[in-house]
Motif scaffolding. Structure first.
Motif, short mmCIF file in Angstrom:
data_model
loop_
_atom_site.label_atom_id
_atom_site.label_comp_id
_atom_site.label_asym_id
_atom_site.label_seq_id
_atom_site.Cartn_x
_atom_site.Cartn_y
_atom_site.Cartn_z
N ASP A 1 0.27 9.80 15.04
CA ASP A 1 0.09 10.88 14.06
C ASP A 1 0.48 10.40 12.66
OD1 ASP A 1 -0.83 12.69 15.94
OD2 ASP A 1 1.09 13.75 16.13
N ALA A 2 1.58 9.65 12.59
CA ALA A 2 2.02 9.12 11.29
C ALA A 2 0.98 8.15 10.73
CB ALA A 2 3.37 8.43 11.45
N ARG B 1 0.82 -1.22 0.00
CA ARG B 1 0.00 0.00 0.00
C ARG B 1 0.85 1.26 0.00
NH1 ARG B 1 -5.35 -0.45 3.52
NH2 ARG B 1 -5.87 1.16 2.01
N CYS B 2 2.05 1.20 0.56
CA CYS B 2 2.90 2.38 0.68
C CYS B 2 3.25 2.92 -0.70
CB CYS B 2 4.18 2.05 1.44
SG CYS B 2 5.30 3.45 1.59
N ALA B 3 3.11 4.24 -0.86
CA ALA B 3 3.44 4.90 -2.13
C ALA B 3 4.68 5.78 -1.99
CB ALA B 3 2.26 5.73 -2.62
N GLY B 4 5.31 5.74 -0.82
CA GLY B 4 6.56 6.47 -0.62
C GLY B 4 6.42 7.97 -0.44
N HIS B 5 5.26 8.43 0.04
CA HIS B 5 5.07 9.86 0.26
C HIS B 5 6.01 10.42 1.33
CE1 HIS B 5 1.52 10.14 -2.27
NE2 HIS B 5 1.04 9.06 -1.68
N GLY B 6 6.36 9.61 2.31
CA GLY B 6 7.29 10.05 3.36
C GLY B 6 6.66 10.84 4.48
N MET B 7 5.35 10.92 4.54
CA MET B 7 4.68 11.65 5.61
C MET B 7 5.05 11.08 6.97
SD MET B 7 2.74 14.20 6.38
CE MET B 7 1.99 14.61 4.82
N CYS B 8 5.13 9.76 7.07
CA CYS B 8 5.48 9.12 8.33
C CYS B 8 6.88 9.51 8.78
CB CYS B 8 5.35 7.61 8.23
SG CYS B 8 6.33 6.87 6.90
N PRO C 1 -1.29 8.95 3.70
CA PRO C 1 -2.26 9.10 2.61
C PRO C 1 -2.77 7.76 2.07
CG PRO C 1 -0.32 10.43 2.16
CD PRO C 1 -0.02 9.58 3.36
N GLU C 2 -1.98 6.73 2.15
CA GLU C 2 -2.34 5.42 1.63
C GLU C 2 -2.90 4.48 2.70
OE1 GLU C 2 -2.30 5.28 -1.51
OE2 GLU C 2 -1.11 7.09 -1.79
N ARG C 3 -2.92 4.94 3.96
CA ARG C 3 -3.36 4.10 5.09
C ARG C 3 -2.56 2.80 5.13
NH1 ARG C 3 -4.82 8.36 6.96
NH2 ARG C 3 -6.94 9.10 6.81
N ALA C 4 -1.25 2.93 4.92
CA ALA C 4 -0.37 1.76 4.85
C ALA C 4 0.23 1.38 6.20
CB ALA C 4 0.77 2.04 3.86
#
Length: 63
Positions: free
Chosen positions: A49-50, A9-16, A55-58
């Protein structure tokens, strides 16, 4: 508290990574991983929080 990242599911946005860099990092492929899987004391709020802001709920908390 333990967390895991679903690599499918991870798209690599890096928000976490932005919200909790002590727990999350990007692999060589650009996907998030939890390292360490066990969240250190005092970082539970940042890890949640992460989870909430992925965004992908991964990311999810595991037993």
């Amino acid at each position: 508290m333990k967390v895991t990242v679903d690599e499918d599911r991870c798209a690599g946005h890096g928000m976490c990574l932005t919200l909790c860099p002590e727990v999350f990092e990007l692999s060589d492929d650009g996907w998030a991983v939890a390292s360490p899987e066990e969240v250190p004391a005092g970082l539970e709020s940042a890890a949640r929080d992460a989870i909430a802001n992925c965004p992908e709920r991964a990311i999810r908390e595991i037993d």
